[in-house]
Design a protein around this motif. Structure first.
Motif, PDB file in Angstrom:
ATOM      1  N   GLU A   1       0.952  -1.098  -0.104  1.00 42.84           N
ATOM      2  CA  GLU A   1       0.029  -0.204  -0.224  1.00 42.84           C
ATOM      3  C   GLU A   1       0.887   1.541  -0.011  1.00 42.84           C
ATOM      4  OE1 GLU A   1      -3.144   2.419   3.300  1.00 42.84           O
ATOM      5  OE2 GLU A   1      -2.906   0.177   3.103  1.00 42.84           O
ATOM      6  N   CYS A   2       0.807   2.129  -1.186  1.00 41.04           N
ATOM      7  CA  CYS A   2       1.698   3.177  -0.869  1.00 41.04           C
ATOM      8  C   CYS A   2       1.012   4.714  -1.440  1.00 41.04           C
ATOM      9  CB  CYS A   2       2.243   3.236  -2.542  1.00 41.04           C
ATOM     10  SG  CYS A   2       1.409   2.817  -3.707  1.00 41.04           S
ATOM     11  N   GLU A   3      -0.855   4.665  -1.091  1.00 40.00           N
ATOM     12  CA  GLU A   3      -1.704   5.338  -0.932  1.00 40.00           C
ATOM     13  C   GLU A   3      -2.544   5.580   0.059  1.00 40.00           C
ATOM     14  OE1 GLU A   3      -4.284   4.729  -4.681  1.00 40.00           O
ATOM     15  OE2 GLU A   3      -2.832   6.061  -4.811  1.00 40.00           O
ATOM     16  N   SER A   4      -2.775   6.297   1.435  1.00 36.49           N
ATOM     17  CA  SER A   4      -3.645   6.593   1.809  1.00 36.49           C
ATOM     18  C   SER A   4      -5.241   6.384   1.264  1.00 36.49           C
ATOM     19  CB  SER A   4      -4.185   8.060   2.853  1.00 36.49           C
ATOM     20  OG  SER A   4      -4.443   9.032   2.214  1.00 36.49           O
ATOM     21  N   PHE A   5      -6.171   5.558   1.732  1.00 34.81           N
ATOM     22  CA  PHE A   5      -7.711   5.441   0.890  1.00 34.81           C
ATOM     23  C   PHE A   5      -8.844   5.738   1.881  1.00 34.81           C
ATOM     24  CE2 PHE A   5      -8.512   2.267   4.477  1.00 34.81           C
ATOM     25  CZ  PHE A   5      -6.817   1.962   4.156  1.00 34.81           C
ATOM     26  N   GLY A   6      -9.601   6.331   1.674  1.00 29.68           N
ATOM     27  CA  GLY A   6     -10.751   7.100   2.138  1.00 29.68           C
ATOM     28  C   GLY A   6     -11.801   5.894   2.319  1.00 29.68           C
ATOM     29  N   ARG A   7     -11.935   4.934   2.038  1.00 27.82           N
ATOM     30  CA  ARG A   7     -12.698   3.877   2.729  1.00 27.82           C
ATOM     31  C   ARG A   7     -12.176   3.589   4.360  1.00 27.82           C
ATOM     32  NH1 ARG A   7     -14.524   0.388  -1.787  1.00 27.82           N
ATOM     33  NH2 ARG A   7     -15.826  -0.360  -0.217  1.00 27.82           N
ATOM     34  N   ILE A   8     -12.941   2.749   5.243  1.00 27.37           N
ATOM     35  CA  ILE A   8     -12.580   2.071   5.986  1.00 27.37           C
ATOM     36  C   ILE A   8     -11.810   1.373   6.717  1.00 27.37           C
ATOM     37  CG2 ILE A   8     -15.491   0.636   6.301  1.00 27.37           C
ATOM     38  CD1 ILE A   8     -13.025   3.200   8.897  1.00 27.37           C
ATOM     39  N   ILE A   9     -12.116   0.641   4.752  1.00 24.37           N
ATOM     40  CA  ILE A   9     -11.658  -1.063   5.007  1.00 24.37           C
ATOM     41  C   ILE A   9     -11.181  -0.603   3.177  1.00 24.37           C
ATOM     42  CG2 ILE A   9     -13.429  -2.474   4.333  1.00 24.37           C
ATOM     43  CD1 ILE A   9     -11.891  -5.334   5.464  1.00 24.37           C
ATOM     44  N   GLN A  10      -9.501  -1.106   3.719  1.00 29.43           N
ATOM     45  CA  GLN A  10      -8.968  -1.511   1.713  1.00 29.43           C
ATOM     46  C   GLN A  10      -9.229  -3.069   1.307  1.00 29.43           C
ATOM     47  OE1 GLN A  10      -7.121   0.531   0.396  1.00 29.43           O
ATOM     48  NE2 GLN A  10      -5.979  -0.515  -1.544  1.00 29.43           N
ATOM     49  N   TRP A  11      -9.672  -3.006   0.730  1.00 33.67           N
ATOM     50  CA  TRP A  11     -10.637  -4.202  -0.323  1.00 33.67           C
ATOM     51  C   TRP A  11      -9.303  -4.518  -1.322  1.00 33.67           C
ATOM     52  CZ3 TRP A  11     -13.872  -6.970   2.345  1.00 33.67           C
ATOM     53  CH2 TRP A  11     -14.863  -7.148   3.075  1.00 33.67           C
ATOM     54  N   TYR A  12      -9.085  -5.429  -1.880  1.00 38.36           N
ATOM     55  CA  TYR A  12      -7.858  -6.043  -2.338  1.00 38.36           C
ATOM     56  C   TYR A  12      -8.306  -6.042  -3.218  1.00 38.36           C
ATOM     57  CZ  TYR A  12      -4.831  -8.576  -5.055  1.00 38.36           C
ATOM     58  OH  TYR A  12      -3.409  -9.114  -5.952  1.00 38.36           O
ATOM     59  N   ASP A  13      -7.885  -5.149  -4.601  1.00 39.42           N
ATOM     60  CA  ASP A  13      -8.638  -5.321  -6.367  1.00 39.42           C
ATOM     61  C   ASP A  13      -7.255  -5.536  -7.323  1.00 39.42           C
ATOM     62  OD1 ASP A  13      -9.155  -4.192  -8.137  1.00 39.42           O
ATOM     63  OD2 ASP A  13     -10.472  -2.631  -7.802  1.00 39.42           O
ATOM     64  N   GLU A  14      -7.385  -5.980  -7.979  1.00 41.53           N
ATOM     65  CA  GLU A  14      -5.992  -6.825  -8.358  1.00 41.53           C
ATOM     66  C   GLU A  14      -5.470  -4.917  -8.987  1.00 41.53           C
ATOM     67  OE1 GLU A  14      -2.923  -8.636 -10.375  1.00 41.53           O
ATOM     68  OE2 GLU A  14      -4.332  -9.438  -7.913  1.00 41.53           O
TER      69      GLU A  14
END
Length: 486
Positions: free
Chosen positions: A360-373
């Motif tokens: 992971e190299c950037e922040s994300f706005g969602r409560i959870i980071q779901w894996y996405d190819e």
């Protein structure tokens, strides 16, 4: 060669070069093209058979033995047959299962043959003299017999010790009840029964302590891909009492961020217990396991058939968990997850989540980071770009005083073109290479001159300028005044 499909072929050949000949194993394969149904060329790879047979040296087959390899169609790929007897090949009736061994009489000698069939259908056969195979067993039978007797003796002593120790309360009761010294007191009998029950309670406590550790071990093996077949995964999920017929499985890894490593282990353990308690109550699940010092793994089942609906329901609960944990304890937590629809995909699902965490190299706005190819590939590229940008910046800061520092020298150092470096530099630092280096040198020069220990000439030389005049012009260009005026 005629056009044909992209099928690999293997064959044994004898080639000549430099006045000598050698046997080789030839592999040929068509070259895949970007368009069209056929290829227009081929690749050939030759392997010297003598080098290949070096891998069989430990078998000592050259003492009246042999080795050979056949492909799935029965074609002989290579062989080494010192016996000179042509009747060495096994028939299909003799090949029982994927591997095995048998004995045959060839050229008047009893040979011990072993064979193995790989997933491509190739058959590997080797033969060594039978007396060579069984000789070590005959030579060492006394040693094995001695060790067996020793092991049995030690086992008998241990069995006697533990059975005597565990049966001590029962023995005491039996002695009391069967003694011929008259009647026994109620106190003596009650004391013996209490001792037996106490021993049993301790055993139950020890067993209950072992069960969570065993479950954690099973979960850890699942997370790390230790179970490869559907049967293995099903059997071990049943041991964890996880439904193996659910529609979806949600894999979630909770990371505890910014743990204070100076804290006592008891404090960190208390934080994790607090977090696991809230998670268990929110999802009504006992399947929460420690993965390492900072991470907790959760495996949830869902009867919802649509992945997006299952994710949305999960996110709502995770939001409440994060809000409660961070609000009450100040612990910072983050979530990564994956959803799979088949238990056979659980190992790869855990791998995806770990990959998402590590890259992971950037922040994300969602409560959870779901894996996405797709996002994963994008993040990997961003991470690679970020890494090289940082390495270039550090290289310049370490070598700014080198008069030979240039766009060309840095590009050569990192094995990239000057055009690519120039574009990369503008994207990362929003200015060109020369401007960045000049401002860095001027910043260092100003610090040296403020110290009062450096002349203009010495400062120019220290920050990488061969000419004081060039240094003065650069200084005025950046600060609007000459070094002497400064």
């Amino acid at each position: 060669m005629k056009q044909h499909n992209w099928n690999s072929r293997f064959q044994s050949l004898e080639i000549r070069y430099g006045g000598s000949s050698a046997k080789v194993l030839l592999s040929s394969s068509d070259i895949p093209m970007n368009s069209g149904s056929y290829s227009t060329g081929s690749v050939f790879i030759m392997l010297d058979q003598n080098k290949l047979f070096q891998y069989f040296d430990r078998l000592e087959y050259r003492q009246d033995g042999f080795v050979y390899i056949q492909d799935e169609n029965g074609n002989l790929l290579c062989e080494d047959n010192p016996t000179g007897n042509p009747d060495i090949y096994l028939s299909s009736e003799e090949l029982v299962g994927g591997s095995g061994f048998l004995t045959r009489n060839i050229a008047g000698r009893q040979l011990f043959l072993t064979y193995y069939k790989d997933k491509n259908g190739w058959i590997y056969v080797s033969a060594i003299p039978k007396d060579l195979a069984v000789g070590p067993v005959h030579d060492n039978w006394m040693y094995f017999l001695t060790m067996l007797c020793f092991a049995l003796g030690i086992g008998a002593v241990l069995i006697y010790y533990f059975t005597t120790r565990l049966s001590a309360p029962l023995t005491k009761i039996g002695n009391i009840l069967c003694s011929g010294n008259g009647t026994i007191s109620y106190h003596e009998f009650d004391e013996a029964i209490e001792t037996l029950i106490k021993k049993n309670e301790q055993m139950q406590i020890e067993l209950e302590k072992q069960i969570p550790a065993l479950k954690t071990s099973i979960f850890h093996t699942l997370v790390t891909g230790g179970y490869r077949t559907r049967e293995e995964i099903t059997d071990n999920l049943n041991k964890l009492q996880i439904d193996t017929r659910s529609s979806l499985y949600l894999i979630i890894i909770v990371s505890l961020n910014d743990l204070n490593m100076d804290s006592q282990l008891e404090n960190i353990a208390a934080q994790k217990i607090f977090l696991k308690d809230i998670i268990g109550k929110s999802f009504f699940t006992p399947h929460i396991y420690d993965l390492d010092f900072e991470r907790i793994g959760i495996l949830l089942t869902s009867d919802i058939h649509e992945k997006q609906e299952a994710k949305k329901e999960c996110e709502q609960k995770l939001f409440l968990i994060k809000e409660k944990v961070e609000g009450q304890s100040g612990i910072s937590i983050s979530f990564h997850g994956e959803v799979v629809n088949d238990i056979a995909k659980l190992p790869s699902g855990f791998k995806h989540v770990r990959t998402s965490i590590e890259n992971e190299c950037e922040s994300f706005g969602r409560i959870i980071q779901w894996y996405d190819e797709k996002n994963y590939v994008k993040n990997i590229r961003q991470q690679e770009t970020y890494d090289i940008n940082q390495r270039i910046r550090m290289h310049i800061e370490e070598n700014y005083a080198d008069p030979q520092l240039s766009l060309s020298s840095v590009a050569d150092c990192f094995g990239i073109s000057e055009v690519y470096l120039s574009r990369l530099f503008k994207q990362a630092f929003e200015q060109n290479f020369s401007k960045y280096v000049e401002e860095l040198r001027m910043q260092k020069a100003k610090e040296l001159m403020d110290s009062g220990d450096y002349t203009v000439s010495k400062t120019a030389e220290t920050v990488g300028y061969n000419s004081p005049q060039t240094f003065r012009r650069a200084y005025k260009r950046v600060y609007g005044c000459t070094p002497r005026e400064h």
